[in-house]
Design a protein around this motif. Structure first.
Motif, PDB file in Angstrom:
ATOM      1  N   VAL A  93       0.860  -1.186   0.000  1.00 47.50           N
ATOM      2  CA  VAL A  93       0.000   0.000   0.000  1.00 47.50           C
ATOM      3  C   VAL A  93       0.894   1.234   0.000  1.00 47.50           C
ATOM      4  CG1 VAL A  93      -1.814   1.267   1.197  1.00 47.50           C
ATOM      5  CG2 VAL A  93      -1.796  -1.239   1.270  1.00 47.50           C
ATOM      6  N   ARG A  94       0.670   2.092  -0.995  1.00 50.91           N
ATOM      7  CA  ARG A  94       1.470   3.314  -1.099  1.00 50.91           C
ATOM      8  C   ARG A  94       0.548   4.525  -1.221  1.00 50.91           C
ATOM      9  NH1 ARG A  94       6.032   1.558  -5.606  1.00 50.91           N
ATOM     10  NH2 ARG A  94       7.159   0.026  -4.302  1.00 50.91           N
ATOM     11  N   LEU A 105      -4.502   6.337  -0.901  1.00 50.24           N
ATOM     12  CA  LEU A 105      -3.756   5.094  -0.749  1.00 50.24           C
ATOM     13  C   LEU A 105      -4.085   4.171  -1.910  1.00 50.24           C
ATOM     14  CD1 LEU A 105      -4.158   4.383   3.083  1.00 50.24           C
ATOM     15  CD2 LEU A 105      -2.194   5.382   1.898  1.00 50.24           C
ATOM     16  N   LYS A 106      -3.062   3.635  -2.543  1.00 55.27           N
ATOM     17  CA  LYS A 106      -3.251   2.734  -3.669  1.00 55.27           C
ATOM     18  C   LYS A 106      -2.607   1.391  -3.345  1.00 55.27           C
ATOM     19  CE  LYS A 106      -2.943   2.508  -8.695  1.00 55.27           C
ATOM     20  NZ  LYS A 106      -2.557   3.236  -9.932  1.00 55.27           N
ATOM     21  N   VAL A 107      -3.341   0.321  -3.654  1.00 52.35           N
ATOM     22  CA  VAL A 107      -2.866  -1.027  -3.373  1.00 52.35           C
ATOM     23  C   VAL A 107      -2.223  -1.605  -4.628  1.00 52.35           C
ATOM     24  CG1 VAL A 107      -3.494  -3.356  -2.648  1.00 52.35           C
ATOM     25  CG2 VAL A 107      -4.680  -1.374  -1.665  1.00 52.35           C
TER      26      VAL A 107
END
Length: 291
Positions: A93-94, A105-107
């Motif tokens: 997760v970034r 947040l992008k997985v």
């Protein structure tokens, strides 16, 4: 790196098909491949790749371990032995910045592979006895019913006619009457296949190969068929159901052709099938629908 893993797995599957082995048609020896330390059985595509290795190389043990695990138990890997690679998926997760300047947040999902060895390839590692086998006198229909009874929101089911199919419009699984099948195992494997398709309904995992406009014989059709094939294979493997095929030459040639055209198809389909198995077994009811 991901593409390397896809190609690596696909090449193993193709090599098995070229030897006349259908990897998802019972490549295991009665006990599922199992992690030596944890005692957990491997899942998904790892059942197939480790099962192929057991068949081709004649391993007698169901247990697999890493180089370091062998050392930890006071042993070693025999000189010249080759590893078999297993795969697993993971995610990170970034925080990323969107076009309007806000952050979200992008997985990121990714896959890894690493080498394992069968216990037969080791020296000095204590032997583990095989796990308890399945009762040979058990009622296979009851086994099947118990598996499918765990499925939340199941499709309608009937037995009629001479064809097996899943009808998304009516959310209906249809099988020919049980007494028209040559074996009970064949009946159950077919039933698991069609229930595998049904997990793609929009009220469940919402796969485009089930709910979209799919042309017979096209890429998306082949992908969905492979998902259902693997769903059935994994359910059969976990429950000791024999899903072997007779007169399978044309079947093998068809999948050789399909998998040579798309190196990523098998591993992607295996992931969808693993999710389908989780859903049927009542462990994925809360899963987010995926295309």
């Amino acid at each position: 790196m991901a593409n390397d893993v896809y190609i690596q797995v696909n090449d193993r599957i193709l090599a098995a098909l070229e030897q006349g082995i259908i990897p998802w048609k019972r490549p295991w020896t009665g006990q599922l491949p199992t992690n030596y330390d944890s005692g957990k059985q491997y899942r998904g595509v790892n059942i197939l790749t480790l099962g192929i290795a057991e068949m081709v190389r004649g391993y007698s043990s169901q247990y697999w371990l890493t180089f370091r695990q062998a050392q930890k138990h006071g042993g070693r890997i025999k000189r010249g032995e080759k590893a078999t690679y297993i795969v697993f998926s993971d995610k990170k997760v970034r925080e990323v910045e969107k076009e309007d300047g806000t952050k979200e947040l992008k997985v990121y999902h990714f896959i890894k592979s690493f080498p394992v060895f069968n216990w037969d390839q080791t020296d000095g590692v204590p032997r583990k006895e095989a796990g308890a086998g399945l009762d040979p006198d058990r009622d296979l229909i009851e086994v099947c019913d118990v598996v499918l009874s765990k499925m939340p929101n199941p499709p309608a089911y009937r037995e009629s006619g001479s064809s097996a199919y899943y009808m998304p419009k009516d959310d209906l699984v249809n099988l020919p009457p049980m007494d028209t099948f040559k074996t009970t195992d064949g009946y159950i494997a077919t039933k698991f296949h069609e229930y595998g398709h049904s997990t793609g309904h929009k009220s469940r995992l919402n796969r485009s190969g089930v709910m979209g406009a799919v042309s017979f014989g096209g890429e998306e059709y082949s992908f969905e068929e492979l998902v259902a094939e693997l769903t059935s294979a994994y359910l059969c493997a976990g429950n000791g159901i024999d899903n072997t095929l007779e007169n399978s030459s044309a079947y093998i040639q068809n999948w050789l052709s399909v998998l040579k055209d798309d190196k990523t198809m098998f591993l992607k389909a295996s992931g969808k099938a693993a999710a389908a198995v989780e859903y049927i077994c009542g462990k994925g009811a809360g899963a987010t629908p995926a295309s």
